[in-house]
Scaffold this motif. Structure first.
Motif, PDB file in Angstrom:
ATOM      1  N   ALA A  96      -4.981   5.986  -4.004  1.00 40.70           N
ATOM      2  CA  ALA A  96      -5.599   4.899  -3.234  1.00 40.70           C
ATOM      3  C   ALA A  96      -4.748   4.449  -2.055  1.00 40.70           C
ATOM      4  O   ALA A  96      -5.209   3.674  -1.222  1.00 40.70           O
ATOM      5  N   TYR A 142      -4.332   8.389   8.895  1.00 46.28           N
ATOM      6  CA  TYR A 142      -5.640   9.023   8.709  1.00 46.28           C
ATOM      7  C   TYR A 142      -5.527  10.552   8.728  1.00 46.28           C
ATOM      8  O   TYR A 142      -6.178  11.249   7.951  1.00 46.28           O
ATOM      9  N   THR A 174      -3.640   5.730   0.797  1.00 54.70           N
ATOM     10  CA  THR A 174      -4.106   5.949   2.174  1.00 54.70           C
ATOM     11  C   THR A 174      -5.191   4.951   2.552  1.00 54.70           C
ATOM     12  O   THR A 174      -5.123   4.331   3.617  1.00 54.70           O
ATOM     13  N   GLY A 175      -6.160   4.757   1.694  1.00 57.57           N
ATOM     14  CA  GLY A 175      -7.245   3.830   1.987  1.00 57.57           C
ATOM     15  C   GLY A 175      -6.769   2.402   2.148  1.00 57.57           C
ATOM     16  O   GLY A 175      -7.197   1.690   3.060  1.00 57.57           O
ATOM     17  N   SER A 214       0.825  -1.216   0.000  1.00 62.93           N
ATOM     18  CA  SER A 214       0.000   0.000   0.000  1.00 62.93           C
ATOM     19  C   SER A 214       0.856   1.261   0.000  1.00 62.93           C
ATOM     20  O   SER A 214       0.449   2.284  -0.552  1.00 62.93           O
TER      21      SER A 214
END
Length: 122
Positions: free
Chosen positions: A77, A120, A79-80, A69
């Motif tokens: 994408a 976040y 962060t998600g 990630s």
């Protein structure tokens, strides 16, 4: 993603790569016996080594997911996906704390929670 968030997420991944190594390749060691609070003679049983190997593999998937990630997923994408894998670590820590050892919530869950919050907010 902020540097502190990325560093914390990498530390969570590194911790899970260490757990992979301990459970898959060093499960019957004195270090594993101390870490898991299980007698070494029990860890030397082939059935237990197989179970620990399976657990180690799952920890490795969590680590690779976090690293994937951060370094492979497109920025839009990233962060998600990072939050998803950190949430998986937190869920696993809650379950492990409830079923295996209370310390799991601190050793694995707390770093993942800190990383989750930092990612976040980044």
């Amino acid at each position: 993603m902020a540097i502190a968030a990325m560093i914390m997420a990498i530390l969570v991944a590194a911790e899970h790569l260490f757990i992979l190594w301990l459970e898959m390749f060093n499960a019957d060691s004195e270090m594993a016996s101390r870490a898991f609070g299980v007698p070494r003679r029990l860890l030397q049983m082939p059935e237990v080594k197989t179970l620990f190997g399976n657990q180690g593999l799952y920890n490795g998937f969590l680590a690779v997911g976090i690293l994937f990630s951060l370094f492979v997923v497109p920025a839009a994408a990233s962060t998600g996906v990072t939050l998803f894998f950190l949430a998986c670590v937190m869920v696993a820590a809650v379950y492990g704390s409830a079923t295996a050892s209370k310390s799991i919530i601190v050793v694995q869950g707390l770093p993942a929670l800190i990383a989750f919050i930092l990612v976040y907010l980044a």
